[in-house]
Design a protein around this motif. Structure first.
Motif, mmCIF file in Angstrom:
data_model
loop_
_atom_site.group_PDB
_atom_site.id
_atom_site.type_symbol
_atom_site.label_atom_id
_atom_site.label_comp_id
_atom_site.label_asym_id
_atom_site.label_seq_id
_atom_site.Cartn_x
_atom_site.Cartn_y
_atom_site.Cartn_z
ATOM 1 N N LEU A 9 0.838 -1.207 0.000
ATOM 2 C CA LEU A 9 0.000 0.000 0.000
ATOM 3 C C LEU A 9 0.864 1.244 0.000
ATOM 4 O O LEU A 9 0.583 2.208 -0.720
ATOM 5 N N GLU A 12 1.974 2.531 -3.273
ATOM 6 C CA GLU A 12 0.926 3.071 -4.148
ATOM 7 C C GLU A 12 0.497 4.480 -3.754
ATOM 8 O O GLU A 12 -0.133 5.180 -4.542
ATOM 9 N N LEU A 13 0.806 4.881 -2.525
ATOM 10 C CA LEU A 13 0.324 6.166 -2.017
ATOM 11 C C LEU A 13 1.259 7.314 -2.376
ATOM 12 O O LEU A 13 2.475 7.165 -2.385
ATOM 13 N N GLN A 48 -7.221 10.005 -4.383
ATOM 14 C CA GLN A 48 -6.805 8.688 -4.852
ATOM 15 C C GLN A 48 -6.160 7.882 -3.727
ATOM 16 O O GLN A 48 -6.333 6.658 -3.645
ATOM 17 N N ASP A 49 -5.420 8.570 -2.852
ATOM 18 C CA ASP A 49 -4.835 7.883 -1.697
ATOM 19 C C ASP A 49 -5.930 7.304 -0.800
ATOM 20 O O ASP A 49 -5.785 6.207 -0.247
ATOM 21 N N LYS A 52 -7.441 4.189 -2.517
ATOM 22 C CA LYS A 52 -6.516 3.050 -2.418
ATOM 23 C C LYS A 52 -6.490 2.479 -1.006
ATOM 24 O O LYS A 52 -6.408 1.256 -0.827
ATOM 25 N N THR A 53 -6.583 3.354 -0.013
ATOM 26 C CA THR A 53 -6.594 2.889 1.376
ATOM 27 C C THR A 53 -7.877 2.134 1.684
ATOM 28 O O THR A 53 -7.860 1.092 2.356
ATOM 29 N N ASN A 55 -9.768 0.504 -0.515
ATOM 30 C CA ASN A 55 -9.704 -0.781 -1.218
ATOM 31 C C ASN A 55 -8.816 -1.768 -0.466
ATOM 32 O O ASN A 55 -9.146 -2.952 -0.326
ATOM 33 N N PHE A 56 -7.689 -1.271 0.034
ATOM 34 C CA PHE A 56 -6.768 -2.122 0.798
ATOM 35 C C PHE A 56 -7.436 -2.617 2.074
ATOM 36 O O PHE A 56 -7.322 -3.798 2.433
#
Length: 253
Positions: A9, A12-13, A48-49, A52-53, A55-56
């Motif tokens: 993760l 990706e951030l 977007q961060d 992504k968080t 989804n993780f």
């Protein structure tokens, strides 16, 4: 949960992800008496961060907790999963003096917002005692009011629209009779308005009977979201403690 999974993760951030003892201890408490050590702390740089968080967290079955200034005394900004620090979301502000409204990000500090509004002869009325450092996002989550709540009411009364990220990562704009999906991630989000309308209709009698007669900020404040000519989906999130969506921007009256 193994730390190497968090490293995926982190790569990706654009923002920061912390797993070290210092940050976990720092975010393990707030102005409350409680202490819960989180697994990780995320300081996002952009929406977007956040997606992504989310989804993780869903993939790894880890709860997330949104946090502003940490001024809440009930422990609502701490948790055993991932703490997301929103204080960096405080740059974008759009003041409309003619409409007497403002679009603001959730990390904006209450006193700083009123300082900017004062140049136009305006102010945001709810006045919590932590106003010098509490954030607008936290005020929405708590439905904050203050010493003058009998006259001005609470945050919910001034909440016009919200841009939020929902649990499935969908982006939505919420307002009075408005549930607009800006970016749809699943069919689940589309069903929210119809399901909510059905629930309100089904339990209308009980809701009317149990409507608080005095100021009440406990539980989901569905009464404030039900209006004569429809539902204000934005006001439904007031007092929800970040459990119904993560706020990206708020339009305040």
């Amino acid at each position: 949960m193994q730390k190497p999974k968090f490293s995926l993760l982190a790569r990706e951030l654009k923002g920061e992800l912390y797993l070290d003892w210092f940050h976990l201890e720092t975010y393990a408490s707030t102005a409350c008496l409680y202490r819960i050590l989180p697994k990780a702390v995320v300081i996002p740089k952009n929406p977007q961060d956040l997606i992504k968080t989310i989804n993780f967290s869903q993939e790894e079955k880890i709860p997330i907790t949104a946090r502003g200034a940490g001024s809440g005394v009930a422990g609502q900004a701490i948790g055993q999963g991932i703490i997301i620090d929103f204080t960096g979301f405080n740059q974008r502000i759009e003041i409309n003096p003619e409409e007497k409204s403002v679009w603001v990000e959730p990390g904006m500090i209450y006193s700083q917002l009123n300082q900017k509004l004062s140049h136009y002869g305006l102010f945001f009325p709810p006045d919590p005692s932590s106003g010098n450092y509490c954030t607008i996002g936290g005020m929405i989550a708590n439905n904050s009011s203050g010493a003058h709540s009998l006259f001005y009411g609470s945050t919910q009364n001034y909440l016009e629209e919200l841009e939020v990220i929902l649990a499935d990562g969908s982006l939505a704009r919420l307002g009075k009779n408005k549930f607009e999906l800006i970016e749809e991630k699943s069919t689940w989000a589309k069903e929210i308005p119809s399901q909510l309308t059905a629930l309100i209709k089904k339990y209308e009698a009980q809701l009317n009977a149990d409507r608080p007669k005095t100021k009440n900020s406990s539980g989901y404040l569905i009464w404030g979201a039900i209006e004569r000519d429809g539902i204000n989906y934005a006001r439904l999130l007031a007092g929800s403690e970040g459990t119904l969506g993560l706020v990206l921007r708020a339009k305040l009256r």
